[in-house]
Motif scaffolding. Structure first.
Motif, PDB file in Angstrom:
ATOM      1  N   ARG A  61       0.867  -1.186   0.000  1.00 55.16           N
ATOM      2  CA  ARG A  61       0.000   0.000   0.000  1.00 55.16           C
ATOM      3  C   ARG A  61       0.900   1.232   0.000  1.00 55.16           C
ATOM      4  NH1 ARG A  61      -4.200   0.873   3.740  1.00 55.16           N
ATOM      5  NH2 ARG A  61      -3.055   0.102   5.540  1.00 55.16           N
ATOM      6  N   ILE A  62       0.484   2.232  -0.764  1.00 52.51           N
ATOM      7  CA  ILE A  62       1.293   3.453  -0.884  1.00 52.51           C
ATOM      8  C   ILE A  62       0.593   4.587  -0.130  1.00 52.51           C
ATOM      9  CG2 ILE A  62       2.331   5.129  -2.478  1.00 52.51           C
ATOM     10  CD1 ILE A  62       3.420   2.369  -3.033  1.00 52.51           C
ATOM     11  N   PHE A  63       1.360   5.281   0.713  1.00 54.21           N
ATOM     12  CA  PHE A  63       0.859   6.472   1.402  1.00 54.21           C
ATOM     13  C   PHE A  63       1.686   7.680   0.978  1.00 54.21           C
ATOM     14  CE2 PHE A  63      -2.192   5.129   4.650  1.00 54.21           C
ATOM     15  CZ  PHE A  63      -1.995   3.753   4.686  1.00 54.21           C
ATOM     16  N   GLY A  64       1.059   8.630   0.308  1.00 54.51           N
ATOM     17  CA  GLY A  64       1.692   9.916   0.080  1.00 54.51           C
ATOM     18  C   GLY A  64       1.520  10.744   1.345  1.00 54.51           C
ATOM     19  N   VAL A  65       2.510  11.601   1.645  1.00 51.39           N
ATOM     20  CA  VAL A  65       2.394  12.464   2.822  1.00 51.39           C
ATOM     21  C   VAL A  65       2.623  13.911   2.398  1.00 51.39           C
ATOM     22  CG1 VAL A  65       3.099  12.820   5.221  1.00 51.39           C
ATOM     23  CG2 VAL A  65       3.453  10.574   4.162  1.00 51.39           C
ATOM     24  N   GLN A  66       1.748  14.801   2.862  1.00 53.38           N
ATOM     25  CA  GLN A  66       1.927  16.231   2.566  1.00 53.38           C
ATOM     26  C   GLN A  66       1.740  17.078   3.822  1.00 53.38           C
ATOM     27  OE1 GLN A  66      -0.417  17.212  -1.170  1.00 53.38           O
ATOM     28  NE2 GLN A  66       1.726  17.443  -1.833  1.00 53.38           N
ATOM     29  N   SER A  67       2.461  18.184   3.852  1.00 53.05           N
ATOM     30  CA  SER A  67       2.312  19.152   4.941  1.00 53.05           C
ATOM     31  C   SER A  67       1.036  19.955   4.730  1.00 53.05           C
ATOM     32  CB  SER A  67       3.505  20.100   4.939  1.00 53.05           C
ATOM     33  OG  SER A  67       3.178  21.287   5.640  1.00 53.05           O
ATOM     34  N   HIS A  68       0.413  20.376   5.802  1.00 51.75           N
ATOM     35  CA  HIS A  68      -0.771  21.242   5.669  1.00 51.75           C
ATOM     36  C   HIS A  68      -0.415  22.589   5.036  1.00 51.75           C
ATOM     37  CE1 HIS A  68      -0.164  23.370   9.831  1.00 51.75           C
ATOM     38  NE2 HIS A  68       0.950  22.837   9.422  1.00 51.75           N
ATOM     39  N   HIS A  69       0.890  22.874   4.875  1.00 48.60           N
ATOM     40  CA  HIS A  69       1.308  24.122   4.226  1.00 48.60           C
ATOM     41  C   HIS A  69       1.540  23.961   2.715  1.00 48.60           C
ATOM     42  CE1 HIS A  69       2.672  26.496   8.054  1.00 48.60           C
ATOM     43  NE2 HIS A  69       1.361  26.294   7.988  1.00 48.60           N
ATOM     44  N   ALA A  70       1.402  22.752   2.208  1.00 47.62           N
ATOM     45  CA  ALA A  70       1.595  22.514   0.755  1.00 47.62           C
ATOM     46  C   ALA A  70       0.927  21.188   0.414  1.00 47.62           C
ATOM     47  CB  ALA A  70       3.078  22.478   0.414  1.00 47.62           C
ATOM     48  N   ASP A  71      -0.407  21.201   0.283  1.00 43.42           N
ATOM     49  CA  ASP A  71      -1.114  19.912   0.256  1.00 43.42           C
ATOM     50  C   ASP A  71      -2.131  19.709  -0.876  1.00 43.42           C
ATOM     51  OD1 ASP A  71      -2.903  21.797   1.071  1.00 43.42           O
ATOM     52  OD2 ASP A  71      -3.546  20.760   2.895  1.00 43.42           O
ATOM     53  N   PRO A  72      -1.800  20.143  -2.118  1.00 44.98           N
ATOM     54  CA  PRO A  72      -2.800  20.001  -3.182  1.00 44.98           C
ATOM     55  C   PRO A  72      -3.188  18.545  -3.487  1.00 44.98           C
ATOM     56  CG  PRO A  72      -0.660  20.582  -4.105  1.00 44.98           C
ATOM     57  CD  PRO A  72      -0.541  20.725  -2.612  1.00 44.98           C
TER      58      PRO A  72
END
Ligand SMILES: *Cc1c(COP(=O)(O)O)cnc(C)c1O
Ligand SMILES: [Zn+2]
Length: 482
Positions: free
Chosen positions: A293-304
């Motif tokens: 399973r793949i999880f992308g992770v993004q910061s709430h300051h750059a999360d499109p």
């Protein structure tokens, strides 16, 4: 065939536009579709021929090649047939990239986070980030093109959040000859280490005010109107090289991906794309039987990308760029990821095979990212801020029930800790600009302590000084005499 023998197999590759489906010959360097402007993927149209070799046989070939002394097969091209089987041995550039270690987290760290994690340290690449994987492929292709066309000068250009330019400058300086490297950076928005790298490699370093997205617009204008070789992740050759990460993860776990989740920070989304594409190839050839399973992770300051996938009903999803805010995961601080169409393309394929929860994106705060980095490194890892983002992502996924403690979360430390050490310093010294939204936890802070002053040193004889300094150390540590 010995493990050192360069493969004789050649595929037939083409650029396929993800917008209009138009295909183009690889004799030319394309970034975006001349017809519709969308991004490409590079496909081996004879890929199905590779299925004549069984999954077991492929595993044997790749395992055997792991011991090769042939540098052309020692890095990303251990998986030659799956990456770019159009290159000739003499064109392959190898600077020690790939084969980065996977380090299981200590029991203490797992107890702290509640998740079972391991780091793949892609910071242990030559320019200290995963970008080298893609550059090894892109520069090998450029070398082949230069040889074929007899070009006497090729200007490589890239916009960068720091690591792309470090990698591009390194590979260009090694290949030399007709290749000249130009990098365009957002002024004041890359770490001193990342600025020092292209300078040290002798690249022309041009700065523009603004953020990465501003640099990217300049570079695209250049690529559209002038004869330059663009090395941003629109360059599909880079994506191919970065697929090697997936191949290595699978090989490390003996080609068994059951119960494994792969966490990847998302910036321009090239890396997560490559990793999904890589696992899909392994799956289609029967080299692995289940997809991780793949999880992308993004910061709430750059999360499109997070925002797009946060909408549950696929028909309701709508992509829109965001305006970024300052992020410690600076290499992923991108509001309009160029590879977004690629993510959508491969995520669909992943979901079709692995089900709806086989590709997900989680969002974490700046605070959690910093704590992720610092805690990982307090337990023997060498994570950069983006690596910290992955640990934070695993904790977040656990908290909201997307990850189980029985699963193994393989975290991508995309760069070396030392490249992003300024953020650690800001945390320890409590000197973050308020725009980051990071409040350091004093328990996690660490500061050097001066145990004797220079003035005291001057006032003492050398023998007295050693005794006085030692006495202070003894007092500080509460040491007992033996
Ligand atoms: C480039 C980079 C990222 C982001 O990867 P994308 O492919 O742009 O999503 C993350 N971490 C580091 C250290 C990077 O250099
Ligand atoms: Zn097109």
């Amino acid at each position: 065939m010995s493990a050192n023998t360069f493969p004789s197999y050649r595929g037939q590759m083409q650029y396929t536009c993800l917008g209009c489906g138009q295909t183009y010959d690889i004799d030319e360097l394309h970034y975006t579709c001349p017809k519709c402007g969308d991004v490409f993927i590079l496909e081996n149209i004879t890929f199905d021929e590779l299925k004549q070799t069984s999954g077991t046989e492929w595993r044997r070939i790749f395992d055997e090649r792991a011991s090769t002394k042939n540098t052309a097969l020692h890095g990303i091209f251990r998986f030659y047939e799956l990456i770019a089987p159009v290159m000739d041995e003499e064109d392959i550039v190898y600077l020690g990239e790939a084969n980065t270690p996977v380090i299981a987290s200590s029991p203490a760290l797992n107890a702290l986070t509640g998740a079972t994690t391991a780091y793949k340290n892609d910071g242990q690449n030559p320019s200290a980030s995963f970008k080298d994987r893609g550059m090894a492929c892109a520069f090998s292709y450029l070398k082949a093109l230069i040889r074929k066309h007899g070009w006497d000068e090729v200007l490589t250009v890239c916009a960068s959040t720091g690591d792309t330019s470090a990698a591009a400058a390194l590979y260009a300086s090694y290949v030399g000859g007709a290749l000249k490297s130009v990098v365009i950076l957002p002024h004041g928005k890359v770490t001193p280490q990342q600025l020092a790298q292209p300078l040290g490699s002798g690249a022309i370093v041009l700065e523009v005010p603004g953020v990465f997205d501003d640099c990217m617009k300049v570079v695209e204008h250049l690529a559209d109107n002038y004869r330059v070789a663009l090395l941003n992740s629109k360059n599909a050759w880079r994506i191919l090289g970065q697929e090697s990460y997936a191949f290595e993860v699978a090989q490390w776990y003996d080609w068994d991906m059951t119960g494994k989740c792969v966490f990847v920070p998302i910036g321009n989304a090239g890396n997560v794309t490559a990793i999904m594409a890589g696992f899909l190839k392994l799956y289609h050839l029967g080299i692995i039987e289940t997809l991780p399973r793949i999880f992308g992770v993004q910061s709430h300051h750059a999360d499109p990308v997070y925002r797009y996938y946060a909408v549950n009903d696929a028909a309701e999803r709508k992509y829109s760029p965001v305006t970024v805010q300052p992020s410690v995961a600076q290499a992923a601080m991108i509001g309009n990821p160029v590879s977004f169409p690629r993510v959508r393309h491969f995520a669909r394929q992943f979901e079709a095979i692995g089900g709806k929860d086989s590709f997900q994106v989680v969002q974490v705060t700046e605070q959690q990212i910093m704590e992720g980095m610092i805690q990982a490194n307090r337990f023997g890892h060498i994570a950069c801020t983006q690596g910290g983002e992955c640990l934070a992502g695993a904790r977040r996924a656990l908290e909201i029930g997307l990850l189980s403690p029985d699963e193994l979360a393989v975290l991508d430390s995309t760069a070396h800790q030392l490249k992003f050490i300024d953020f650690q310093n800001m945390y320890f010294q409590d000197s973050f600009d308020p725009s980051f939204g990071v409040t350091p936890d004093p328990k996690l802070s660490n500061q050097p302590e001066l145990i004797i002053t220079p003035d005291q040193k001057t006032a003492l004889s050398p023998e007295e000084y050693t005794l006085a300094a030692s006495a202070n150390v003894v007092a500080r540590l509460g040491l007992e005499k033996k």
